[in-house]
Design an enzyme around this catalytic site. Structure first.
Site, mmCIF file in Angstrom:
data_model
loop_
_atom_site.group_PDB
_atom_site.id
_atom_site.type_symbol
_atom_site.label_atom_id
_atom_site.label_comp_id
_atom_site.label_asym_id
_atom_site.label_seq_id
_atom_site.Cartn_x
_atom_site.Cartn_y
_atom_site.Cartn_z
ATOM 1 N N ASP A 620 8.699 -1.833 -46.638
ATOM 2 C CA ASP A 620 9.974 -1.377 -47.176
ATOM 3 C C ASP A 620 10.847 -0.944 -46.001
ATOM 4 O O ASP A 620 10.359 -0.781 -44.877
ATOM 5 C CB ASP A 620 9.727 -0.204 -48.129
ATOM 6 C CG ASP A 620 11.010 0.325 -48.750
ATOM 7 O OD1 ASP A 620 11.888 -0.488 -49.045
ATOM 8 O OD2 ASP A 620 11.133 1.546 -48.908
ATOM 9 N N SER A 797 29.887 -4.074 -53.999
ATOM 10 C CA SER A 797 29.320 -5.028 -53.055
ATOM 11 C C SER A 797 30.188 -6.260 -52.858
ATOM 12 O O SER A 797 30.067 -6.943 -51.837
ATOM 13 C CB SER A 797 27.927 -5.461 -53.533
ATOM 14 O OG SER A 797 27.994 -5.988 -54.843
ATOM 15 N N ARG A 853 26.694 0.417 -37.009
ATOM 16 C CA ARG A 853 27.318 -0.118 -38.212
ATOM 17 C C ARG A 853 28.806 0.213 -38.157
ATOM 18 O O ARG A 853 29.184 1.383 -38.135
ATOM 19 C CB ARG A 853 26.684 0.499 -39.458
ATOM 20 C CG ARG A 853 25.187 0.305 -39.543
ATOM 21 C CD ARG A 853 24.508 1.383 -40.384
ATOM 22 N NE ARG A 853 24.990 1.436 -41.735
ATOM 23 C CZ ARG A 853 24.412 0.821 -42.765
ATOM 24 N NH1 ARG A 853 23.323 0.099 -42.557
ATOM 25 N NH2 ARG A 853 24.883 0.908 -43.980
ATOM 26 N N GLY A 934 15.118 -2.978 -51.335
ATOM 27 C CA GLY A 934 16.127 -2.999 -52.386
ATOM 28 C C GLY A 934 17.527 -2.828 -51.849
ATOM 29 O O GLY A 934 18.495 -2.848 -52.605
ATOM 30 N N ASP A 935 17.646 -2.689 -50.526
ATOM 31 C CA ASP A 935 18.950 -2.490 -49.895
ATOM 32 C C ASP A 935 19.754 -3.782 -49.849
ATOM 33 O O ASP A 935 19.247 -4.874 -50.079
ATOM 34 C CB ASP A 935 18.770 -1.961 -48.477
ATOM 35 C CG ASP A 935 19.056 -0.467 -48.417
ATOM 36 O OD1 ASP A 935 19.599 0.063 -49.389
ATOM 37 O OD2 ASP A 935 18.734 0.159 -47.403
ATOM 38 N N LYS A 1053 8.808 -7.702 -55.152
ATOM 39 C CA LYS A 1053 8.048 -7.364 -53.953
ATOM 40 C C LYS A 1053 6.590 -7.759 -54.132
ATOM 41 O O LYS A 1053 5.976 -8.372 -53.240
ATOM 42 C CB LYS A 1053 8.159 -5.868 -53.662
ATOM 43 C CG LYS A 1053 9.533 -5.393 -53.203
ATOM 44 C CD LYS A 1053 9.497 -3.907 -52.863
ATOM 45 C CE LYS A 1053 10.848 -3.419 -52.364
ATOM 46 N NZ LYS A 1053 10.818 -1.992 -51.966
ATOM 47 N N ASP A 1077 7.781 0.934 -54.228
ATOM 48 C CA ASP A 1077 6.856 0.173 -53.382
ATOM 49 C C ASP A 1077 5.448 0.122 -53.958
ATOM 50 O O ASP A 1077 4.570 -0.525 -53.385
ATOM 51 C CB ASP A 1077 6.801 0.790 -51.978
ATOM 52 C CG ASP A 1077 8.171 0.892 -51.337
ATOM 53 O OD1 ASP A 1077 8.914 -0.097 -51.416
ATOM 54 O OD2 ASP A 1077 8.490 1.947 -50.766
#
Length: 1529
Positions: A620, A797, A853, A934-935, A1053, A1077
Site C-alpha cells: 500500500d 478529480s 508536488r 486507493g490513491d 488488491k 489492506d
C-alpha cells in the site's frame, strides 16, 4: 442547492451562508449510478404529474425500471453475491408481500456481530483436528497408533507410541488457539463497542428477539469457556479483565444536562474551540439538540426547512425546487418513549436509527438523514477503507435535515428502496420515498415524493466521523453485508510452501516404505513356506499359521518397525524450530520501533521460511511507504523562487550522479537549519504571531521574509502578501484551536495538500481562525479580518482545480483558483505575463525535479455584473434535475477563465524513514515491488519517483480505459479497448500473451530491466483482470520493473495478488497498514501489517507486524533468508538421518529371513530421534548462519537463491536420501564384518554377535556419523553447536553404560563393558564414519573450490576482512566476486558527462519517457493521470513546433531579478544546467515549454467562456491536458 428567497438578482446578501458546489469525487462504475437515479426521479415525476389518481400509495411500491435499469440491477445483483434488493420501512406497516403467515418479516438480514476468528469454543476441537488431519503424515501416524494396539503386529507399547502424535497435535492446537484467541478478543471489543441507538420504537424490518435455540446453546458455551479462561487467568494474573467495560443497553444518553464543547468548525460556536482536559467516554463530548416540550410539536418555518430538488408539485413542474422536503408527519401522535440509548454494535439491526458523534467509528453502513451542520454536511475519514487520512465530505439527505431528536424519528414516516449489498466502495444506488402535504394546501391529501440516495449520502462501516458534532442516520447494511466486510474476505489458514511440498516427499517415503514392507512380507512368507529349511524343523511354526497369513502379518509389523522412514519427530522438530525462529524475530532489536514501542511480532509462527522465498511484494502507499504528511517546501511568487529543502528525490539524483550522499546531506541540512533560524527571527520581527511554532515551520525561506518585510521593494512585498492571502482564502479546511500558553491551530482538510498550504499561510502571518456563516475569518499580520466567501467551487478529480469567490474588504469580488499547473496555464489571460509565465514554469520544473508536488495559484477580478450573471447560471445548474454535475462543471469552467498568475507552490509528501533504501535493497535482491493503492494515479506516480520505484530512465506504460459516464457503453467495448492497450504494451517486448510465454515466465525469476514501468487505474484493472485478459496483463506486468495500481478497491488488491501468486507460481508478500489492506494481506503467502500510530487494522489480520516499512528489509533479507535456508537444511538432514537408521534395521532383516526382529534395543529406537540426533539438527534450524545479518544486507543478491527456490529442491531431497541409503549400508555391514571376526565371549556365554550387541556396534558409529554429517552441513561452528554435537555423541555412551548396568535391560544386561572393551568396536568407530562421510566431504570440496555458490564467495571475502566495519546500511561492492549474480545492481560511474553516457544501461532504441535532463520526478508536472499518450513522444505537430518557434523568437524584456544567495535553488539549477542543451533540444516534455504550448493550444479552441477546453484534441497532439500534480480529493 436550490436558491432561496431574494436570490433572483444573483447578488450576495449579508449573512447568507456560502454557496458551495459539490459533485462526486468517487470512482464511477460502468453503469453510471447518477444517471440511473435521475432517470428514476424523472419517471416518478412524470407519473405524478400525469394525475394524482395514477399514484401508487404509501411509497411501498418497488421501483419500476426500464430495460437499461434492469440490466444495471442485474449487474449489481451479481456483484452482491445474488442478494436481492431490500425495502425498508420506518413507522409504516410492512407490506403484506414482505410478511409471512405469522406477520413476521420475510427477509432476514445478517447480524451486526462479526467474527474474524476461525474458531469458537464449541467448534475449536473438531475444526482444529479437521485442519490438522489434512496433513497426510498425521493420518499415517494415527494409523500406526491404531496398528500398535494389536499385539499380533509386534507393537511394544501402544500408549508410548501415541505420545508423539498427541504431543504434536496438542502443541499445534495450543498455538492455533493462542493466535485465534487474540482475534477473538479484538472481535469482542469491536462487537461490544458503544453506539447510540434509538430504542422505545417499533422497527418493523426485523423480528424482535429472534434468538434460535442453537444460538443460545453457542452463547452458553462461549460464556462457560470464557468464564473458565478468566478463572485460569486469575490464577497467575490478578484482576485480569476485571476492569473491562462493555456497553450496555441501560446506559441512556443524557441530552439536556450534557457539558457542551465548542468546536471551531461549528458555525454556532462563533469560531471558538476549547478541548476538555479529560473526558470520560460515558460523558457526551458534544452537545445534543435540546428536546422539545413533551406534548408540543414545533413545525419549523419554511425558511428554515431544507430544499429538495427532487421533490415535485403536481401540475407545477417549474416550482419543484420550492417544496421543502420533510420526512416528519406532523399529524402523527406518538408515545414519546423513544430515546437514544447507548448500546453495543452487535445489537444493531437493519432499520435502526443511530446517532454518531464526533470521532466515533461507524458501526454499520448508514444513510445520513441529518447532521449538526445546517447544510447537512459531515466529514468522514476513510482511512480504514482506502487508506487515505484526508477528510471527505458526505451530505445528509435534503428531506431528512429536520430530524434532530428521538421524537422526530418517531414521527418520521418513509421507506427506502436499496440495492442489494455489494463490495464496490464507490457506488450505492437507492431512493427514499415519503408522503408530504403541499405547503399551499396543508389540509389536502399528501403527495408521494422521493429523493435519490448515492454513496455521498452514506457513511460506511469502519470510517470515522470527523469535525462534525453529530450525525443521525438509519442502518441499511449490517455485519458481513457491509462494504468493508465484503472486501475483507475470510481469515485463511496459511501453510508454508515447504510444508505443502513436504507432503509429496512424505508420499515418496510412503512408497519406499511400502516397497520395504512388501519385500519383508514376501521374503518372510517364502521363508516360512520352505519345508526343507532349518526354520521348518526347529521353530514352533509361524505366527500366522500359513505362509500367506504370516506374510500379511509381517507386512504390518514391518510398517511399525520401519515407521521412522516417515518421521513424526520431523514435524515436532519443525514446530520447535519455527517457534524458536519466531521468538528470535520478535527479539531482534534491529526491528524495534521505539516511537510506538513496537517490535516485530510474528503472528503466524509456521511460515517463517516463506519469508525467505518472496519474489513479489505488494505494498500500500499511504501509511506504508509514506507518512501521509504533506510539508510546504518551496514557492515561486511573481517570478521569485523561495524555499530551502533537501528531498529524497534530490538525494537519489545525487546518488546517481556519484556524489557522496551522506556528506552532501549533512552539509545541506546544516545550511537549512541556519536558514530556519533566520526565517523564524525575521517572522517574529515582522509580526509576533502567537500561532507560529518553531517545530511546525516547513517553509524555510529567509529571503521570502525579507521581501515580505519590504526590504526589496513594495512590488514584491505586495505580491507575497497577496499570494499568502490567496492561500488563506481558497480552501475548504476546518480550523481547530488548541488552547495553551501559546495557542495552536490545526487544520483538517479533504486533502493533506490543502492543509499544508493553509498551515504555511498561518506560519507566515496569515492565519485562518475559522469560518463564519458566510465567510472566513483571517488574522492578517495581527489584524483580524472577515472575508465573505460568495461561492466555493470544490476540487474533483476531473477538474483538478478549486476556486473560491471572495468579496474583499474594499468591495472587490475576486476569484482565487488553485490547481494543476497545466490546468491553470490553460486558463490564463492571453497576451499578458509572458515573462512571468515562463519564469514560473521553469521554477515549477525545478521543483518537480526535486520530487515536490506542484500547484499553481491564480486569480481573477470580477465585476458585480459578471458575478451576478454567473450566479444566476450557477443557481440554475445547481437546481437542475438532470445532468446536474455536468452543468455545474460547465458553469464553473466559464468563470475560471482569463486568470492572472500569482505563482506556484511545491509540497513534499514525506516518505517514511529509509523507504528508498529499503526498496533499492529489495530490488537488488531480485524482489519485484508493486504498489496497490486507493490513491489517485498522479499521487502514486509521485511517490513512485520519490522512493526510487520509478526513475527517468523508464518508459512509463499507462493502461487506461476511460469510463463512459452516461452508462451506455457495453462491457464488450471496454474489454476490447483494454485488450488493445495490452496488445500494444506486449508488442514493445515482442510478445503476444500466449500460453508458451506464460510457461516460460513461470521459470524465469530474473528481475526485469529497469526500462519500463506500468501504471493502471482501478476501472481499467476491472477489465484486465477478466479471465480472457488476465494472462496478457500478467505477462505485461512481468516485463516491467515497477507496477503501480491506483484507485483500486480492497477486493481488487486481493485479486491482483492472487493473479500473480497463482499465475506465476511465485511467493508473494503484502504489506499495508489499514483495513483496506486486509484482503491482500490475507491473500498473499505472507502478510505484513504496519502498526501505525493511528490504527492497527491490518496488524490483526497479518502474519507479521512491524512498526515501519524499513524493517521489511531485515525481516525478509535477514530472517527470511536465514529461516528458509535453515528449514531446508534441517528437513534434508532429518530425512537423511532417518534413512540411515531405518535402512540399517532393514539390512539386518536380510540375515533373519525378514522376521522383523529389532537389531537395536528398543530404548535406542526411542532415544534416537529424541536425544541422540535431534538436538543438533534442531539447533541447525534455529541458529545456523551462513553469513551474518550485516553481510546479508550488504549483499542482498544472496537472497536470490530463495526466489529461485534452490535451497529446497527435489534433487537435493533425493541426493540426501541416496546418501542416507549408502551410509546405512556402510553403517551396518562394516560393523557386521568386524563383529563376525571377533571371537571374544562374555561370562554368560553370549558373544558380541548377539542381536542387541551387534546393534550396539552399529548404533554408536551411526549416531557419530549422523552428527558429524550434520556438523559438516552446518555453516556456523560456534561453541554451542560443537557442545551439542559432543553431548549428543557422548549421550549414547552414557545411556548404554547406565541402562545396561541394570537387570531391567534384560538381554542387554552388561552390554556396555562387553562391547567397549573390544578393540574392534573402537576400530569401527573410526572406520565407519570415515567411509560414510568421505563421498560427501569430497563433493563439498569440489563444489566449493570449482563451482562455488555466491555465499561461498562472500564467506571467503568475509574471512579476508572485506566486510569489516560494514553496517546494515553500508552496501560493500562485491561485484568483482559475484559476476553474473546481480543483474543491474551495480551502476557504472565512469562517465556522466554526455547524454548517452549517463544512461548507458538503456538501449538506444528504448528512448526514456523523459529527456535525460529531467530528473526522477519530472513526470508529475508534465503528464496527467488521465489519458496521457506515452507512445507519441516523438510526434510533435507542425502547429506546436511553429508556436514554440514563435515563442522563442519573440523578444522579451528581462525581469528584474533580486540577486541573493539561494542554496537550494542554485543546486538544482546547477544540476539541470549540466544537461541543459539536451533539455532544450527535447523540450516537448519540459515543463516550461509544455505549459506554454498548453496555453497556446487552449487558445485555438475559441474565446474563453464560450467553448470548453477540448481534451481530445490535446491528447491527439501528444500533450497532457492534466498534470500529475493536483490536490487529493
Amino acid at each position: 442547492m436550490a436558491p432561496g428567497k431574494g436570490e433572483d438578482d444573483g447578488g450576495p446578501e449579508p449573512g447568507k451562508m456560502t454557496k458551495r458546489s459539490r459533485w462526486a469525487t468517487r470512482k464511477l462504475t460502468v453503469k453510471s449510478s447518477s444517471l440511473k437515479r435521475l432517470s428514476l426521479v424523472g419517471r416518478k415525476h412524470n407519473r405524478a404529474a400525469s394525475g394524482e389518481k395514477k399514484r401508487a400509495s404509501g411509497g411501498s411500491e418497488s421501483l419500476r425500471q426500464d430495460d437499461n435499469a434492469q440490466n444495471d440491477d442485474q449487474s449489481v445483483t451479481s456483484e452482491g453475491h445474488g442478494a436481492a434488493p431490500r425495502s425498508l420501512f420506518f413507522n409504516l406497516p410492512l407490506p403484506r408481500e414482505l410478511r409471512d403467515e405469522e406477520g413476521h418479516p420475510v427477509q432476514q438480514y445478517p447480524r451486526n456481530k462479526i467474527r474474524t476468528a476461525k474458531y469458537t469454543p464449541l467448534s475449536f476441537v473438531p475444526k482444529n483436528l479437521w485442519f490438522q488431519f489434512h496433513n497426510i503424515a498425521n493420518i499415517f501416524f494415527l494409523f500406526l497408533v491404531i496398528l500398535v494396539i494389536f499385539p499380533i503386529f509386534g507393537g511394544v507399547n501402544p500408549g508410548l507410541n501415541a505420545v508423539p502424535l498427541i504431543f504434536i497435535i496438542c502443541v499445534t492446537a495450543i498455538k492455533d488457539a493462542i493466535e485465534d484467541y487474540r482475534r477473538t478478543i479484538l472481535d469482542n471489543e469491536l462487537n461490544n463497542a458503544p453506539v447510540h441507538r434509538l430504542v422505545g420504537w417499533n422497527n418493523v424490518n426485523v423480528q424482535a428477539d429472534n434468538v434460535s435455540l442453537w444460538r443460545r446453546f453457542k452463547k452458553a458455551n462461549s460464556r462457560f469457556f470464557g468464564a473458565l479462561w478468566r478463572a485460569i487467568e486469575r490464577l497467575w494474573k490478578k484482576d485480569a479483565g476485571g476492569k473491562r467495560q462493555s456497553a450496555t443497553p441501560d446506559d441512556a444518553r443524557v441530552s439536556l444536562e450534557t457539558p457542551r464543547r465548542e468546536s471551531i468548525a461549528s458555525r454556532r460556536s462563533q469560531d471558538q474551540s476549547f478541548r476538555s482536559a479529560q473526558e470520560e467516554f460515558q460523558m457526551t463530548p458534544v452537545p445534543s439538540p435540546l428536546p422539545r416540550e413533551p406534548n408540543r410539536l414545533e413545525v419549523p418555518p419554511d425558511a428554515e426547512r431544507p430544499d429538495t430538488s427532487y421533490s415535485f408539485q403536481e401540475g407545477n413542474e417549474d416550482a419543484l425546487h420550492t417544496i421543502k422536503g420533510d420526512l416528519i408527519n406532523h399529524d402523527l401522535e406518538v408515545s414519546g418513549k423513544a430515546r437514544f440509548h447507548k448500546d453495543a454494535w452487535k445489537n444493531l439491526v437493519v432499520g435502526d436509527f443511530v446517532r454518531i458523534y464526533n470521532d466515533d467509528e461507524l458501526p454499520a453502513d448508514i444513510i445520513i438523514l441529518s447532521t449538526s451542520d445546517p447544510d447537512g454536511a459531515c466529514y468522514v475519514e476513510t482511512k480504514n477503507l482506502d487508506g487515505e487520512t484526508n477528510l471527505k465530505v458526505r451530505s445528509a439527505l435534503r428531506c431528512g435535515r429536520t430530524l434532530k431528536h428521538a421524537r422526530d424519528c418517531e414521527r418520521a414516516q418513509f421507506s427506502i428502496d436499496s440495492e442489494p449489498p455489494q463490495a464496490n466502495l464507490y457506488k450505492y444506488n437507492g431512493a427514499i420515498k415519503w408522503r408530504q402535504k403541499l405547503p399551499r394546501n396543508p389540509h389536502g391529501e399528501p403527495i408521494e415524493m422521493s429523493e435519490p440516495i448515492s454513496i455521498d449520502n452514506m457513511l460506511l462501516r469502519g470510517c470515522n466521523l470527523r469535525n462534525t458534532e453529530w450525525a443521525l442516520g438509519v442502518v441499511v447494511f449490517t455485519g458481513h453485508d457491509t462494504k468493508i466486510m465484503m472486501n475483507a474476505g475470510i481469515t485463511p489458514s496459511k501453510r508454508a510452501r515447504i510444508a505443502r511440498e513436504l507432503n509429496f516427499n512424505v508420499v515418496c517415503n510412503f512408497g519406499i516404505l511400502l516397497v520395504m514392507c512388501l519385500i519383508a512380507a514376501i521374503a518372510n512368507g517364502i521363508a516360512w513356506g520352505k519345508k526343507d529349511a532349518s526354520l521348518y524343523w526347529f521353530e514352533y511354526g509361524s505366527i500366522g499359521g500359513t505362509p500367506g497369513l504370516t506374510g500379511f502379518i509381517t507386512f504390518w509389523a514391518a510398517v511399525i518397525v520401519f515407521q521412522n522412514l516417515v518421521p513424526i519427530s520431523l514435524y515436532i522438530s519443525l514446530e520447535i524450530v519455527r517457534t524458536l525462529q519466531a521468538y528470535f524475530i520478535y527479539s531482534d532489536i534491529g526491528m524495534y520501533y521505539e516511537k510506538i514501542d513496537q517490535p516485530c511480532i510474528p503472528k503466524s509462527w509456521n511460515i517463517s521460511d516463506d519469508v525467505g522465498q518472496i519474489e513479489y511484494i505488494f505494498s500500500d502507499k499511504t501509511g506504508t511507504l509514506t507518512q501521509n504528511v504533506m510539508e510546504f517546501k518551496k514557492a515561486t511568487i511573481n517570478g521569485q523562487p523561495y524555499g530551502e529543502a533537501y528531498t529524497e528525490a534530490q538525494a537519489g539524483w545525487n546518488k546517481r550522479m556519484g556524489i557522496d550522499v551522506d556528506q552532501e546531506a549533512d552539509k545541506i541540512r546544516a545550511e537549512i537549519a541556519q536558514a530556519k533560524v533566520r526565517t523564524l527571527q525575521g517572522l517574529r520581527e515582522l509580526h509576533d504571531n502567537p500561532y507560529l511554532h518553531d517545530e511546525d515551520l516547513t517553509f524555510i525561506a529567509p529571503d521570502f521574509v525579507e521581501d515580505l518585510a519590504g526590504k526589496n521593494g513594495p512590488e514584491q512585498q505586495r505580491a507575497n502578501e497577496h499570494f499568502m492571502l490567496a492561500l488563506a482564502l481558497c480552501h475548504t479546511v476546518i480550523a481547530e484551536k488548541i488552547p495553551g500558553d501559546r495557542p495552536k491551530i490545526i487544520y483538517k482538510a479533504q486533502s493533506p495538500d490543502e492543509a499544508a498550504l493553509v498551515a504555511t499561510a498561518r506560519d507566515m502571518g496569515f492565519t485562518v481562525l475559522g469560518r463564519s456563516n458566510d465567510g472566513i475569518i483571517v488574522n492578517v499580520m495581527g489584524e483580524e479580518r472577515h472575508y465573505p466567501v460568495l461561492n466555493t467551487i470544490e476540487f474533483n478529480s476531473s477538474r483538478k482545480r478549486m476556486s473560491a469567490i471572495v468579496r474583499m474588504p474594499d468591495g472587490r469580488i475576486v476569484l482565487f483558483c488553485k490547481g494543476a499547473d497545466s490546468v491553470i496555464y490553460s486558463r490564463l489571460k492571453r497576451g499578458e505575463q509572458k515573462e512571468l509565465r515562463l519564469e514560473t514554469a521553469k521554477h515549477l520544473e525545478m521543483f518537480a525535479v526535486e520530487g515536490l508536488r506542484t500547484l499553481c495559484i491564480a486569480e481573477r477580478e470580477l465585476s458585480e455584473e459578471e458575478y451576478r450573471e454567473w450566479r444566476i447560471e450557477h443557481d440554475k445548474a445547481a437546481t437542475a434535475l438532470e445532468n446536474r454535475e455536468e452543468k455545474l462543471e460547465e458553469v464553473a469552467d466559464k468563470i475560471e477563465q482569463d486568470l492572472t498568475l500569482l505563482g506556484g507552490t511545491a509540497i513534499e509528501d514525506r516518505l517514511q524513514d529509509g523507504v528508498p533504501d529499503t526498496i533499492a535493497l529489495l530490488g537488488d535482491a531480485g524482489i519485484k515491488l508493486w504498489v496497490l493503492t486507493g490513491d489517485k494515479v498522479e499521487t502514486a506516480i509521485n511517490i513512485g519517483f520519490s522512493c526510487n520505484l520509478l526513475n527517468n530512465d523508464m518508459d512509463l506504460i499507462r493502461l487506461q480505459v476511460l469510463e463512459d459516464e452516461s452508462g451506455d457503453t457495453d462491457e464488450g467495448v471496454y474489454l476490447r479497448l483494454a485488450e488493445e492497450d495490452l496488445d500494444k504494451g506486449l508488442a514493445r517486448f515482442g510478445m503476444t500473451g500466449s500460453d508458451e510465454e506464460l510457461k516460460k515466465a513461470k521459470h524465469d525469476h530474473e528481475a526485469p530491466a529497469a526500462t519500463h514501468g506500468l501504471v493502471i487505474d482501478g476501472f481499467t484493472l476491472r477489465w484486465v483482470l477478466s479471465d480472457e485478459l488476465k494472462q496478457k496483463f500478467l505477462l505485461l506486468c512481468k516485463q516491467c520493473k515497477s507496477v503501480l495500481c491506483c484507485r483500486v478497491s480492497p477486493a481488487q488488491k486481493a485479486a491482483v495478488v492472487s493473479m500473480v501468486k497463482n499465475g506465476l507460481d511465485v511467493m508473494t508478500l503484502s504489506i499495508g497498514d489499514g483495513a483496506n489492506d486486509v484482503a491482500m494481506i490475507q491473500e498473499a503467502d505472507v502478510g505484513v501489517g504496519i502498526a501505525g500510530e493511528e490504527g492497527r487494522q491490518a496488524v490483526m489480520s497479518s502474519d507479521y507486524a512491524i512498526g515501519q516499512f524499513r524493517f521489511l528489509q531485515r525481516l525478509v533479507l535477514v530472517h527470511g533468508r536465514w529461516s528458509y535456508r535453515r528449514l531446508a537444511e534441517t528437513i534434508s538432514n532429518f530425512f537423511y538421518k532417518n534413512m540411515v537408521w531405518t535402512w540399517s534395521i532393514f539390512w539386518f532383516q536380510v540375515l533373519c529371513n525378514f522376521d522383523i526382529s529389532y537389531i537395536f534395543d528398543y530404548t535406542y529406537i526411542l532415544l534416537f530421534n529424541l536425544f541422540f540426533t535431534s538436538v543438533p539438527v534442531i539447533l541447525m534450524g534455529v541458529l545456523d548462519q551462513d553469513v551474518s545479518d550485516i553481510v546479508s544486507l550488504a549483499v542482498p543478491q544472496l537472497y536470490r537463491r530463495g526466489i529461485e527456490r534452490l535451497e529446497w529442491t527435489q534433487t537435493k531431497f533425493w541426493a540426501y536420501m541416496l546418501d542416507g541409503i549408502y551410509q546405512s549400508v556402510t553403517s551396518f555391514f562394516i560393523p557386521y564384518i568386524f563383529v563376525i571376526l571377533t571371537t571374544t565371549a562374555s561370562g554368560n556365554g553370549l558373544d558380541i554377535a548377539e542381536r542387541t550387541r551387534l546393534g550396539c556396534y552399529i548404533a554408536h558409529p551411526a549416531v557419530f556419523t549422523i552428527n558429524l554429517y550434520i556438523l559438516i552441513n552446518t555453516y556456523r561452528w560456534d561453541w554451542l553447536m560443537l557442545l551439542v554435537i559432543a553431548l549428543s555423541d557422548l549421550f549414547i555412551f552414557f545411556w548404554t553404560g547406565v541402562y545396561t548396568a541394570s537387570t531391567y535391560s534384560a538381554v542387554f544386561y552388561k552390554a556396555a563393558p562387553q562391547v567397549y572393551q573390544e578393540l574392534t568396536f573402537w576400530m569401527v568407530m573410526i572406520v565407519t564414519p570415515a567411509i560414510c562421510i568421505l563421498p560427501r566431504f569430497v563433493i563439498k570440496c569440489i563444489q566449493k573450490t570449482r563451482f562455488p555458490y555466491d555465499v561461498d564467495i562472500v564467506r571467503e571475502q568475509v574471512k579476508l576482512g572485506q566486510f569489516d566495519g560494514a553496517g546494515a546500511n553500508n552496501r560493500t561492492a562485491v561485484d568483482e566476486g559475484l559476476e553474473g549474480t546481480s543483474s543491474g545492481s551495480s551502476e557504472s560511474t565512469a562517465t556522466r558527462k554526455g547524454k548517452h553516457a549517463q544512461y548507458a544501461s538503456v538501449d538506444e532504441d528504448r528512448r526514456p519517457i523523459y529527456p535525460p535532463s529531467v530528473a526522477t520526478q519530472h513526470t508529475r508536472t508534465q503528464n496527467g493521470s488521465d489519458g496521457t499518450n506515452y507512445t507519441m513522444h516523438n510526434r510533435q505537430s507542425l502547429e506546436t513546433a511553429q508556436e514554440d518557434e514563435v515563442m522563442q523568437q519573440e523578444p522579451m524584456t528581462v525581469r528584474r531579478s533580486i540577486d541573493r544567495c539561494r542554496p537550494s535553488y542554485d543546486r538544482i539549477r546547477a544540476s539541470m544546467d549540466r544537461v541543459r542543451p539536451s533539455l532544450e533540444a527535447s523540450n516537448d516534455f519540459t515543463s516550461a515549454a509544455r505549459l506554454s504550448r498548453i496555453e497556446s493550444s487552449h487558445s485555438t479552441h475559441g474565446a474563453s467562456g464560450q467553448r470548453r477546453f477540448n481534451l481530445t484534441t490535446v491528447r491527439k497532439r501528444g500533450l497532457s491536458a492534466f498534470s500529475k500534480k493536483s490536490i487529493d480529493p
